[in-house]
Design a protein around this motif. Structure first.
Motif, PDB file in Angstrom:
ATOM      1  N   GLY A  10       0.789  -1.231   0.000  1.00 44.04           N
ATOM      2  CA  GLY A  10       0.000   0.000   0.000  1.00 44.04           C
ATOM      3  C   GLY A  10       0.818   1.276   0.000  1.00 44.04           C
ATOM      4  N   HIS A  11       2.060   1.197   0.478  1.00 45.50           N
ATOM      5  CA  HIS A  11       2.879   2.409   0.514  1.00 45.50           C
ATOM      6  C   HIS A  11       2.936   3.071  -0.862  1.00 45.50           C
ATOM      7  CE1 HIS A  11       4.366   2.580   4.580  1.00 45.50           C
ATOM      8  NE2 HIS A  11       4.808   1.336   4.554  1.00 45.50           N
ATOM      9  N   GLY A  12       3.054   2.231  -1.895  1.00 39.49           N
ATOM     10  CA  GLY A  12       3.171   2.779  -3.246  1.00 39.49           C
ATOM     11  C   GLY A  12       1.946   3.603  -3.617  1.00 39.49           C
ATOM     12  N   GLY A  19      10.712   3.010   8.860  1.00 40.00           N
ATOM     13  CA  GLY A  19       9.729   1.994   8.533  1.00 40.00           C
ATOM     14  C   GLY A  19       9.960   1.672   7.071  1.00 40.00           C
ATOM     15  N   CYS A  20       9.096   0.867   6.481  1.00 36.53           N
ATOM     16  CA  CYS A  20       9.334   0.505   5.082  1.00 36.53           C
ATOM     17  C   CYS A  20       9.441   1.738   4.191  1.00 36.53           C
ATOM     18  CB  CYS A  20       8.249  -0.427   4.579  1.00 36.53           C
ATOM     19  SG  CYS A  20       8.615  -2.151   5.014  1.00 36.53           S
ATOM     20  N   ALA A  21       8.777   2.821   4.595  1.00 36.27           N
ATOM     21  CA  ALA A  21       8.791   4.017   3.757  1.00 36.27           C
ATOM     22  C   ALA A  21       9.981   4.933   4.045  1.00 36.27           C
ATOM     23  CB  ALA A  21       7.484   4.782   3.917  1.00 36.27           C
ATOM     24  N   GLY A  23       4.342   5.034   9.640  1.00 35.06           N
ATOM     25  CA  GLY A  23       3.728   3.727   9.798  1.00 35.06           C
ATOM     26  C   GLY A  23       3.099   3.603  11.177  1.00 35.06           C
ATOM     27  N   ASP A  24       2.483   2.461  11.434  1.00 33.11           N
ATOM     28  CA  ASP A  24       1.781   2.303  12.707  1.00 33.11           C
ATOM     29  C   ASP A  24       2.729   2.114  13.884  1.00 33.11           C
ATOM     30  OD1 ASP A  24       2.451  -0.365  11.928  1.00 33.11           O
ATOM     31  OD2 ASP A  24       0.506  -0.476  10.948  1.00 33.11           O
ATOM     32  N   GLY A  25       3.859   1.446  13.624  1.00 36.01           N
ATOM     33  CA  GLY A  25       4.826   1.326  14.703  1.00 36.01           C
ATOM     34  C   GLY A  25       5.401   2.698  15.032  1.00 36.01           C
ATOM     35  N   ASP A  26       5.765   3.387  13.985  1.00 32.48           N
ATOM     36  CA  ASP A  26       6.344   4.709  14.119  1.00 32.48           C
ATOM     37  C   ASP A  26       5.390   5.673  14.836  1.00 32.48           C
ATOM     38  OD1 ASP A  26       8.791   6.161  12.770  1.00 32.48           O
ATOM     39  OD2 ASP A  26       7.102   7.529  12.520  1.00 32.48           O
ATOM     40  N   LEU A  27       4.148   5.653  14.428  1.00 31.47           N
ATOM     41  CA  LEU A  27       3.201   6.658  14.913  1.00 31.47           C
ATOM     42  C   LEU A  27       2.525   6.269  16.217  1.00 31.47           C
ATOM     43  CD1 LEU A  27       0.777   8.798  12.897  1.00 31.47           C
ATOM     44  CD2 LEU A  27      -0.201   7.354  14.673  1.00 31.47           C
ATOM     45  N   TYR A  61       4.708  -4.391  11.728  1.00 29.73           N
ATOM     46  CA  TYR A  61       5.975  -3.719  11.460  1.00 29.73           C
ATOM     47  C   TYR A  61       6.544  -4.327  10.195  1.00 29.73           C
ATOM     48  CZ  TYR A  61       6.273  -1.713  16.190  1.00 29.73           C
ATOM     49  OH  TYR A  61       6.054  -1.006  17.333  1.00 29.73           O
ATOM     50  N   GLY A  62       6.469  -3.617   9.096  1.00 28.56           N
ATOM     51  CA  GLY A  62       6.965  -4.166   7.846  1.00 28.56           C
ATOM     52  C   GLY A  62       8.482  -4.197   7.821  1.00 28.56           C
ATOM     53  N   MET A  63       9.062  -3.051   8.009  1.00 29.96           N
ATOM     54  CA  MET A  63      10.509  -2.879   7.854  1.00 29.96           C
ATOM     55  C   MET A  63      11.348  -3.894   8.624  1.00 29.96           C
ATOM     56  SD  MET A  63      12.995  -0.998   6.747  1.00 29.96           S
ATOM     57  CE  MET A  63      14.175   0.316   7.042  1.00 29.96           C
ATOM     58  N   SER A  85       8.298   0.927  23.032  1.00 29.50           N
ATOM     59  CA  SER A  85       9.523   1.656  22.693  1.00 29.50           C
ATOM     60  C   SER A  85      10.668   1.070  23.497  1.00 29.50           C
ATOM     61  CB  SER A  85       9.391   3.146  23.035  1.00 29.50           C
ATOM     62  OG  SER A  85       9.438   3.318  24.452  1.00 29.50           O
ATOM     63  N   GLU A  86      11.869   1.472  23.147  1.00 31.00           N
ATOM     64  CA  GLU A  86      13.033   1.029  23.896  1.00 31.00           C
ATOM     65  C   GLU A  86      13.024   1.596  25.310  1.00 31.00           C
ATOM     66  OE1 GLU A  86      13.079   2.233  20.878  1.00 31.00           O
ATOM     67  OE2 GLU A  86      14.097   0.812  19.580  1.00 31.00           O
ATOM     68  N   LEU A  87      12.508   2.807  25.469  1.00 26.69           N
ATOM     69  CA  LEU A  87      12.418   3.394  26.802  1.00 26.69           C
ATOM     70  C   LEU A  87      11.536   2.549  27.695  1.00 26.69           C
ATOM     71  CD1 LEU A  87      13.132   6.015  25.006  1.00 26.69           C
ATOM     72  CD2 LEU A  87      12.269   7.204  27.002  1.00 26.69           C
TER      73      LEU A  87
HETATM   74  C1  LIG Z   1      14.875   3.785  17.867  1.00 28.10           C
HETATM   75  C2  LIG Z   1      14.568   2.754  16.874  1.00 28.10           C
HETATM   76  N1  LIG Z   1      13.886   1.686  17.260  1.00 28.10           N
HETATM   77  C3  LIG Z   1      13.580   0.720  16.383  1.00 28.10           C
HETATM   78  C4  LIG Z   1      13.976   0.821  15.095  1.00 28.10           C
HETATM   79  C5  LIG Z   1      13.674  -0.294  14.147  1.00 28.10           C
HETATM   80  N2  LIG Z   1      12.533  -0.088  13.313  1.00 28.10           N
HETATM   81  C6  LIG Z   1      12.680   0.357  12.071  1.00 28.10           C
HETATM   82  S1  LIG Z   1      11.226   0.516  11.283  1.00 28.10           S
HETATM   83  C7  LIG Z   1      10.371  -0.019  12.630  1.00 28.10           C
HETATM   84  C8  LIG Z   1       8.900  -0.184  12.619  1.00 28.10           C
HETATM   85  C9  LIG Z   1       8.286  -0.213  11.292  1.00 28.10           C
HETATM   86  O1  LIG Z   1       6.938  -0.406  11.405  1.00 28.10           O
HETATM   87  P1  LIG Z   1       5.902   0.688  10.919  1.00 28.10           P
HETATM   88  O2  LIG Z   1       6.157   1.979  11.570  1.00 28.10           O
HETATM   89  O3  LIG Z   1       4.561   0.105  11.156  1.00 28.10           O
HETATM   90  O4  LIG Z   1       6.200   0.885   9.383  1.00 28.10           O
HETATM   91  P2  LIG Z   1       6.019  -0.163   8.197  1.00 28.10           P
HETATM   92  O5  LIG Z   1       7.359  -0.697   7.932  1.00 28.10           O
HETATM   93  O6  LIG Z   1       5.048  -1.190   8.643  1.00 28.10           O
HETATM   94  O7  LIG Z   1       5.507   0.664   7.094  1.00 28.10           O
HETATM   95  C10 LIG Z   1      11.228  -0.311  13.646  1.00 28.10           C
HETATM   96  C11 LIG Z   1      10.773  -0.825  14.930  1.00 28.10           C
HETATM   97  C12 LIG Z   1      14.708   1.962  14.725  1.00 28.10           C
HETATM   98  N3  LIG Z   1      15.164   2.150  13.497  1.00 28.10           N
HETATM   99  N4  LIG Z   1      14.977   2.905  15.631  1.00 28.10           N
END
Ligand SMILES: Cc1ncc(C[n+]2csc(CCOP(=O)(O)OP(=O)(O)O)c2C)c(N)n1
Ligand SMILES: Cc1ncc(C[n+]2csc(CCOP(=O)(O)OP(=O)(O)O)c2C)c(N)n1
Ligand code: SF4
Ligand code: SF4
Ligand code: SF4
Ligand code: SF4
Ligand code: SF4
Ligand code: SF4
Ligand SMILES: [Mg+2]
Ligand SMILES: [Mg+2]
Lengths: 353, 256, 185, 71, 353, 256, 71, 185
Positions: B23-25, B51-53, B93-97, B125-127, E56-58
């Motif tokens: 979906g990112h694309g 994240g993947c993006a 992404g959802d992990g990020d946000l 978490y895609g990435m 999170s890591e924290l």
């Molecule tokens: C401080 C830190 N913690 C963890 C990571 C590893 N990491 C990279 S992307 C990511 C999560 C990706 O998931 P999401 O935000 O849902 O994006 P998606 O890839 O699904 O689009 C994580 C945990 C990082 N780069 N930096």
């Protein structure tokens, strides 16, 4: 005429930033640096500049990243635990080659510690508490005036070398009020920033980043960073020498400890003990050369710090065994001149035997 | 010869690193189309997520940065404060946000910073290889929920739009998806409105996209679309959660 | 010239203002000064103190281990700080609230019934100026009019009446100190 | 006439355009290319109605549509 | 009979923790250590122990604080940027005298860097990237087997000294699969923890804290910490020596670099170059003594690291100018044995002149 | 002689460091009373916040820790996971809970961790000298909002209970205050219910106290109470936001 | 008879008990003690009704209430 | 004995499984082994490769700069890895998908029409086993039955039919390699 004002070190640092053209301040309250945040909360909106009380230190350092990426002069301030939280952000700033100013008004640690003076974050500041190979310029004020001057200077250095400049103070420097002279001449304008994110109208898009996945890319980038660091070492090392030429014992101390050492030098000389002082003003780059020269004729070197031998390592690295080094390390207490004298005397005594 | 559809200018022509059917694309393309349409490419500044993006800046021809994981909302808020003339967006992404960036997400929204957040919710978490995200569905298997997400053990799927809609700051919040052409058209309108909320209203906006990650859902692209339509929208209902233009609707206040 | 003063009391007695005024005044007189406050949770529950150093030379430490002067407004502060007074020092003490005890101190004691005087003046919050006046007199720091001038500029943005009241307090303090000094030692 | 052009170099063979094409005018190639992608091609003879579903759904923006006048 | 299994280093570290009786694992995904988290996600619930994927890591490091304060064996793992985020937490753990195990599978930095191998967090780990005066024990595995062994050992050390033990690996060590022997004998049980928070039934309440506001309290506490650190230095320094007795050039390297150096020693000896190797297994405490002895007869010392001279400082501190030291520092690349040989040859050459 | 009221056992007899009229003292007392009443002193483990109540462990005679600013919810969640037999609580201020600790607050609630959070909302950072908190009222002057909090510039007051009530995790959420004896009695019931939610339901609970900080509000204690009653309760309405016992009410799921 | 006892050492003089006392049985001392606190005292002659407002409101848990039997 | 193998292709060709099987098998045979996969975002968009080192001595680096053997299943991987092959090396190449070009390589080329064979066997996913069988034969690594035994234990928890299919693939690979080796060089 230049104004002379009684100011807390924290306020002086804030005003130094204001005068140096800081465009944006981002901070989160923490003792003993709160007066800095409070000063900026008043001054920045007054001048139509940006002040944000962040929800955390992490947010604050990343706002600095943002404002700096946009080409503006940005800073944050905090104290030890809060600075620990900024380490990831500082590493990103270093990697992304963004200028940034961080003031750390150190308190006692580790952990919650106390809110008294300490210099326990020396390694964190000089060695990079964040991950990866990078450096920050570390400036060590020893008076309210220097809180002003060096914070202002930090902006210039940060911009010139596109890196983080840390002002490493302590609780006493932050809380103490002293007269501060605020110069009339305006500070130099920031250099052009042909990398800043401003919208790509009329030019190719720009990118501020630190992910370098290409083969060899990260290594090349690291080497380039270190070219800059070597230039900083050559051009920006600063120190103050006091009676160091003929000293039997060279004291090495920064910040509040250096003031105590100045007293010790004065007292010692009065008592016939030939003491001298090298006060690093930049902790990184460390004044290796100046120290080597000063120590050459001395019988010993006494490091005085409010930590457990952190700066002492830099002194050892500078002297590489050429002179005996003693340490007066009080992790959470500002030593008195008398104690310095006693340690210096003990060092001389030990050398006699 | 009349061109009916052409890759938007703002989208660089190159092979993406995304998996087939990701979906990112689509989201990238929509953003690029709207940036072109609004003619704001020259004053747009974006932040790519971790994240993947993370390489979004390779595809979107605007000024971009690539801040630390989860902190992009504060980064673009700061950019906007110092450069109010720019149009800024945070792509996450959802992990990020909703995990590491929870605090930043909430406080930027709460301050009503005039930024636009594009939130790609792919429930994983895609990435990093398919771990549980805050938005992972119950019973969904991921690398870190090998027997399926369990509410009691791993927590519940977080509904970000609903959460942010309790705040006074936001001016516009909508959840859309990408599962068929109509949905994508709606998503495009949301992207447009997101930018316009910033430009015209100086308000905060967030657009959540329910978006497929075929790879870590272990589904074919079209199956993944069906999963969203059939399952995800039940947990994450589509719709507008805040709209400054809606008559009588709660309006987010904006910065002076 | 080197003068190291600790001012201590509880919140509401004006410790901070007195300290800053002293530092500001002496800076204006061309001295080097440092002012150092207690800060942080120490000051919860109403404790307050500050250190002021005035010198014609460079000041090294702003923190005073052996004060030349103590200006003490309550018992707790007295009990805490009295032992640190230097032998040649002076202690200006709010005698209404502090029992200095029979043991005596190394230095010279100037009892000033400041709380009582403040009560008479109708405002506890001027305790600090009474003490400062007494201190200035006891230590012959500044001509009285200079001190009052500094006080005026410190209160520049407040009401004139406030200045008048504070002036009066300073003067009362001077009187009290004079009386104390006149008393047999 | 509507011409559908798929960019071979960008197409990942996700099949979304195929699935949503109103006229079933598209299909995936039966063998992968060197990237491993089963890219999309236009089925000869089927008439495109310009519904744009393909361009709307394509994650790679790999589809171009244009109208050529004339027979 | 002990099992031999092909395992990724990340899995081996996880399984080492499991075998050593880790009660609770808290982590947040990050490449290149994800297999560790995944392993724990499967193993811990299986054994009725605690696994939480933190937000999170924290959060993760503070969950470690909690579980450890409750007297249980707890760990977290991450990679460089994530470890930066844990610095405040690690400082709190150190100050509160809590045992904790942290695995850092280093990646390229600073910033987002890349996900390749690096040793750029050496200073952060050995000097305390967090605020204040404290130390963590730092263990440096060089194989999947050691990922298992040293992670297990980290729990014992952490408990014995009530401090943080860091396992400092890198991307290659984490990703690479190798045979791992899992011993049959159970690991020793944790020591009693008469400070753990368990509810105060039948005894006075307990307190785990780091705020020390009493006069002199923080200083006394710091001195006590450093008494422990000195004990660790005396008792827990570990290293491996290879052909160091008669070496002309002593290589110093840890982790993946040490494997390359072993190859270089073997190759060099075959070519008539007398190389030796000191491989620190504990980076803190650093094997100063072993290195001094090994270097005594050598003509020079070559430090090989995937960073810009971070460990080289410890080597300089150990040798204090007594031997020339050269550095082969590749910040984001695993050097090849050939490059090591060339540097060693150059060092010998330089000494001739 | 019959004792009608006596200091609870769990409250150590010593002079607190709190300012006169500070709400922390009342909340401490209520917690101590309920711990005594439920007879759980021997198995209670608490976490003091970084904030004015950082020394709570000097006053509450239970096992306690003093974790990093904002992280206490995760700390007690971890304690509870490894020692399910303990009753755990996290005591937090508004800066601690709703600023730096936002993510921890939300995710512990979302996971429905069986912990009890006592949230002292005094609309200001007390410990650090009276700066703006996320809960500071609009127009309220603080050290960092010298001209009063402005929604556009500084953001809006955050309503934590309302925010958390959008999550599925919590079992019990209530906002109370301390402004008069009836209110305090209600607050005490909430404290009790908070603990019981953990003990009987194995569920997550949060009790928010609107609490005076006379010092940094620059008000006399009784004035401060009136300010809460007259102004704060308008922005932060009192009441129950989640109750697992209420018939038909949304019930937070609990851990297995 | 109800006896109200205020712990001098703990009372901070916040006045909350005074403000909420149903019988106006309490008052603040007019002069501060050495901590600067205007501690509370019971007004002689006023009869306490045991409403407990004082104990409920006191942030310092400085108030004890008990009933003594007898005259 | 020292054998350094890189296996490369795109996702779905079974690169990872082949690599792990090889490592596992050689470990069981009492060799030292390392297995090193590509990981992270590199593997998005369907690229995959891994490094396997097998040795009777200590293995230093698991990362292979100059492979003794390349097992390559698609063009991109060929273009990338071919130049690194050691002069005495062997390249087992999925000739259906890879044009090795006229230039030739330093080592020995074993073309195996693996994709074609896999198609015949009715499942692209066995490409890896065809290649592995060919490799094993070309390098005379293990007796065929031993290899198949290791394959069986690697697939222990899957369906028997899968094992059978994979077995067949391995055998086809052996045949193809034999044919290639027999061809004039
Ligand atoms: C401080 C830190 N913690 C963890 C990571 C590893 N990491 C990279 S992307 C990511 C999560 C990706 O998931 P999401 O935000 O849902 O994006 P998606 O890839 O699904 O689009 C994580 C945990 C990082 N780069 N930096
Ligand atoms: C990481 C970190 N950041 C900041 C601080 C400073 N700090 C101590 S308490 C506090 C906030 C206190 O406010 P609140 O949580 O509302 O509690 P209150 O004092 O009002 O009860 C802050 C910011 C700290 N100790 N650590
Ligand atoms: S892993 Fe998922 S989110 Fe990432 S590129 Fe592939 S499909 Fe898209
Ligand atoms: S425009 Fe419509 S009909 Fe034409 S190819 Fe695309 S999807 Fe098919
Ligand atoms: S939607 Fe795009 S990428 Fe997918 S198959 Fe069609 S043209 Fe290719
Ligand atoms: S500052 Fe406020 S919150 Fe802190 S103790 Fe004083 S009144 Fe209470
Ligand atoms: S119990 Fe009621 S009446 Fe008696 S003193 Fe207390 S508040 Fe007053
Ligand atoms: S409520 Fe308590 S602290 Fe306040 S005045 Fe009354 S007894 Fe004293
Ligand atoms: Mg995701
Ligand atoms: Mg508060």
């Amino acid at each position: 005429m230049a104004q002379k004002v009684l100011m807390a070190g924290n306020e002086a640092a804030g005003e130094g930033a204001v005068q140096a053209g800081c465009d944006a301040y981002f901070g989160y309250p923490i003792t003993p640096q709160n007066e800095l945040t409070a000063h900026m909360a008043r001054r920045m909106p007054e001048l139509g500049r940006v002040f944000i009380q962040a929800e955390s230190e992490l947010a604050a350092i990343n706002m600095v990243y943002g404002a700096s990426a946009a080409g503006k002069r940005a800073m944050t301030s905090s104290s030890s635990p809060g600075i620990s939280l900024k380490q990831e952000g500082i590493s990103y700033i270093a990697a992304s080659r963004l200028p940034a100013v961080v003031v750390n008004v150190q308190r006692g640690g580790p952990g919650l510690g106390n809110i008294g003076p300490s210099q326990g974050d020396y390694w964190q500041a000089t060695r990079g508490g964040g991950h990866g190979d990078y450096r920050s310029i570390v400036l060590a004020p020893a008076s309210a005036q220097e809180m002003f001057d060096l914070t202002a200077r930090a902006f210039e250095l940060a911009d010139r070398y596109r890196m983080c400049a840390i002002v490493l103070a302590d609780a006493y420097l932050g809380q103490m009020m002293e007269p501060v002279v605020i110069p009339d001449e305006p500070f130099p304008a920031p250099p052009p920033k042909p990398w800043a994110l401003t919208g790509c109208e009329g030019r190719p898009p720009r990118l501020v980043r630190s992910l370098l996945l290409g083969e060899g890319e990260l290594e090349r980038h690291t080497y380039a960073l270190f070219d800059t660091y070597r230039q900083v070492e050559r051009e920006e090392t600063r120190w103050e020498a006091m009676a160091a030429e003929d000293a039997d014992v060279v004291l090495v101390a920064y910040g509040m400890c250096a003031r105590i050492c100045r007293e010790a030098v004065a007292l010692g000389r009065r008592q016939g003990m030939r003491l001298g002082l090298i006060r690093p003003i930049t902790l990184w780059p460390f004044p290796n050369q100046a120290l080597t020269v000063a120590a050459a004729g001395a019988r010993g070197v006494l490091v005085v710090e409010m930590s457990m031998g952190q700066m002492a390592q830099d002194v050892r690295l500078a002297l590489e065994g050429r002179r005996p080094i003693a340490l007066l390390g009080r992790p959470a207490f500002l030593p008195e001149a008398q104690e310095v004298l006693e340690c210096a005397a003990a060092l001389l005594e030990a050398r006699k035997q | 010869m009349k061109t009916l559809y052409e890759r938007p200018d703002t989208l660089r022509r190159c092979l993406t690193h995304y998996c087939a059917g990701c979906g990112h694309g689509i989201v990238h393309r929509l953003i690029a189309e709207v940036v072109d349409e609004l003619g704001i490419r020259g004053r747009t500044v974006g932040a790519a997520p971790v994240g993947c993006a993370v390489l979004a800046h390779q595809y979107l021809k605007v000024d971009m940065c690539e801040p630390a994981h989860g902190r992009t909302p504060e980064v673009v808020a700061a950019i906007k404060r110092v450069r109010p003339e720019c149009v800024v967006f945070s792509y996450q992404g959802d992990g990020d946000l909703a995990a590491i960036g929870t605090a930043e997400t909430i406080h930027v929204a709460n301050r009503g910073e005039p930024v636009t957040v594009f939130f790609v919710n792919n429930a994983v978490y895609g990435m990093t290889g398919g771990q549980m995200a805050p938005t992972t569905m119950l019973t969904q298997r991921t690398t870190t929920t090998p027997t399926g997400r369990d509410a009691g053990y791993h927590g519940h799927p977080i509904r970000v739009c609903e959460l942010l809609a309790t705040l006074d700051g936001p001016a516009y919040i909508e959840r859309v998806t990408l599962t068929n052409p109509d949905r994508v058209r709606q998503a495009r309108r949301a992207v447009r409105k997101g930018f316009l909320t910033q430009i015209e209203r100086n308000g905060y906006s967030l657009v959540e996209f329910l978006s497929p990650c075929p790879t870590y859902w272990r589904m074919a692209p079209i199956e993944a679309m069906r999963f969203i339509e059939d399952e995800m929208t039940k947990v994450y209902p589509l719709g507008v959660f805040r709209d400054w233009e809606a008559p009588g609707a709660a309006k987010g206040k904006t910065r002076k | 010239m080197l003068e190291r003063v600790i001012i201590a009391g509880f919140g509401g007695q004006g410790v901070i203002f007195a300290g800053k005024l002293l530092a500001q005044a002496m800076m204006a007189e061309g001295r080097n000064v440092t002012y150092f406050p207690a800060y942080g949770p120490e000051v919860r529950g109403g404790r307050a103190h500050c250190h002021v150093v005035v010198s014609s030379d460079e000041i090294f430490s702003p923190v005073i281990a052996r004060p030349d002067t103590l200006i003490v407004m309550n018992q707790i502060s007295w009990d805490y700080f009295a032992p640190s007074l230097s032998p040649e020092g002076v202690a200006v003490v709010n005698s209404t609230m502090v029992a200095t005890g029979p043991a005596g101190i190394p230095g010279r004691l100037i009892p000033v019934p400041a709380a009582e005087i403040a009560n008479e003046l109708g405002d506890v919050r001027v305790t600090n100026m009474i003490m400062l006046g007494a201190y200035n007199h006891a230590r012959s720091l500044l001509p009285l009019d200079r001190l009052l001038e500094h006080l005026r500029s410190a209160l520049a943005d407040r009401k004139a009446a406030l200045y008048e009241l504070n002036c009066q307090a300073v003067r009362k303090g001077v009187e009290a100190a004079a009386a104390a000094l006149a008393a047999p030692r | 006439m509507i011409v559908v052009e798929v960019d071979e170099e960008l197409c990942k063979g996700c099949g979304l355009c195929v699935a949503f094409c109103s006229e079933h005018a598209l299909e995936l190639s039966p063998t992968p290319n060197s990237r491993g992608a089963y890219t999309v091609r236009v089925i000869g003879g089927v008439v495109c109605c310009a519904c744009r579903h393909c361009t709307i759904m394509c994650p790679e923006a790999a589809v171009r549509l244009f109208r050529v006048s004339g027979p």
